[in-house]
Design a protein around this motif. Structure first.
Motif, PDB file in Angstrom:
ATOM      1  N   LEU A  22      22.299  31.584 -56.614  1.00 18.05           N
ATOM      2  CA  LEU A  22      21.815  30.990 -55.443  1.00 18.05           C
ATOM      3  C   LEU A  22      21.579  31.988 -54.219  1.00 18.05           C
ATOM      4  CD1 LEU A  22      21.317  28.413 -53.684  1.00 18.05           C
ATOM      5  CD2 LEU A  22      23.829  28.876 -53.625  1.00 18.05           C
ATOM      6  N   MET A  57      20.375  28.846 -48.895  1.00 12.44           N
ATOM      7  CA  MET A  57      20.378  27.705 -48.561  1.00 12.44           C
ATOM      8  C   MET A  57      19.751  27.763 -47.076  1.00 12.44           C
ATOM      9  SD  MET A  57      22.862  24.672 -49.068  1.00 12.44           S
ATOM     10  CE  MET A  57      24.498  25.319 -47.869  1.00 12.44           C
ATOM     11  N   CYS A  60      16.944  24.642 -51.670  1.00  9.86           N
ATOM     12  CA  CYS A  60      18.016  25.897 -52.211  1.00  9.86           C
ATOM     13  C   CYS A  60      17.139  27.703 -53.059  1.00  9.86           C
ATOM     14  CB  CYS A  60      19.156  25.172 -52.993  1.00  9.86           C
ATOM     15  SG  CYS A  60      19.155  23.942 -52.228  1.00  9.86           S
ATOM     16  N   THR A  74      25.615  19.583 -52.051  1.00  9.95           N
ATOM     17  CA  THR A  74      25.219  20.510 -53.185  1.00  9.95           C
ATOM     18  C   THR A  74      26.966  20.957 -53.540  1.00  9.95           C
ATOM     19  OG1 THR A  74      25.245  22.422 -51.981  1.00  9.95           O
ATOM     20  CG2 THR A  74      23.061  21.750 -51.957  1.00  9.95           C
ATOM     21  N   HIS A 114      28.841  23.330 -51.465  1.00 11.14           N
ATOM     22  CA  HIS A 114      29.085  23.730 -50.500  1.00 11.14           C
ATOM     23  C   HIS A 114      29.615  22.312 -50.276  1.00 11.14           C
ATOM     24  CE1 HIS A 114      27.498  24.366 -46.370  1.00 11.14           C
ATOM     25  NE2 HIS A 114      28.244  23.171 -45.926  1.00 11.14           N
TER      26      HIS A 114
END
Length: 286
Positions: free
Chosen positions: A156, A159, A189, A213, A216
């Motif tokens: 990641l 976001m 994302c 998510t 998060h």
């Protein structure tokens, strides 16, 4: 606009989208056993939910309707495409559209498209990574499994939550509302993968009370104001191919974006095709 659109689409412009979604959130999180079990049984009957796939089939296991709606599946219910270069479908649902991103534009429906720039919150650098790339849009109906998983392993990077409207994302509304997916509230994302940058865009809709998510928790609501962005560096989550990445509290749409010359969808991965989480939907050149 057809007569069908006049009756099904135009009224949505004046509906209090977020108020209705907030009300739905209260109803779907209600833990009254009689109410939530009645609601669950109604949805199972109306939409033909296959409870044989569910990890827990006893309705008393679910604390609320939303707990049922975001239910787990049995181990092995959704095998993940094993080939190293295979793209795994991120969700159960139906392909709304799939194809190339041409001059930064993404096809929505006949007569309608929108830009990757709009979809991703107006950041030119973020959108540039997907110029002349490829996209896939998958619609989740109320009968579907509502957790979302990784098409391939990714780290990641970013976001962004983009506030917006909450039009329905059913076929009639997609056909009738210009720029629909770039108007609705959404969470984008951005991952680094062996196939280059990959965006998973979770699009909200009427009665979708929130998007979550795994790293998060709940991202939406709030649903007003300017876009909010989170950057991930040393502590960036790494999610394996097939791993859960998020979920819809009530149903909606996921859009997948890849960069130029990085992926190729399977020939039968076309609009209208029913798909299951984990199945092979294409290849990547990583």
């Amino acid at each position: 606009m057809t007569l069908k659109h006049i009756f099904t689409v135009l009224p949505q412009y004046v509906l209090p989208h977020h108020f209705l979604s907030g009300l739905m959130s209260k109803l779907t999180h209600c833990q009254n056993p009689a109410w939530k079990n009645l609601f669950i049984k109604l949805i199972i009957r109306l939409y033909g939910v296959d409870m044989n796939e569910a990890k827990f089939q006893n309705l008393d296991h679910y604390s609320s309707f939303n707990d049922f709606f975001t239910r787990e599946l049995k181990d092995g219910a959704r095998p993940i495409a094993p080939a190293l270069d295979a793209l795994a479908c991120p969700a159960d649902g139906v392909v709304s559209q799939a194809g190339p991103i041409e001059d930064g534009r993404i096809f929505q429906a006949k007569g309608h498209d929108y830009t990757a720039l709009e979809l991703l919150g107006g950041d030119a650098e973020r959108a540039q990574a997907f110029k002349n790339g490829s996209f896939a849009t998958i619609y989740l109906s109320p009968k579907d499994y509502h957790r979302l998983h990784m098409p391939l392993t990714g780290t990641l990077r970013e976001m962004v939550h983009i506030p917006g409207r909450l039009f329905s994302v059913n076929a009639a509304t997609v056909d009738g509302v210009p720029n629909l997916f770039a108007r609705n509230e959404r969470v984008a994302c951005i991952f680094d993968t062996e196939a280059g940058p990959m965006a998973l865009v979770l699009v909200g809709a009427i009665f979708v009370s929130s998007v979550e998510t795994v790293w998060h928790g709940v991202v939406t609501p709030p649903s007003i104001g300017e876009p909010r962005t989170w950057h991930y560096q040393a502590d960036a989550p790494v999610l394996e191919k097939g791993a859960e990445m998020g979920r819809f509290n009530m149903g909606s749409t996921i859009i997948v974006l890849f960069g130029q010359n990085q992926t190729a969808w399977n020939d039968d991965f076309v609009a209208g095709k029913p798909v299951k989480l984990g199945e092979n939907i294409g290849r990547y050149a990583g």
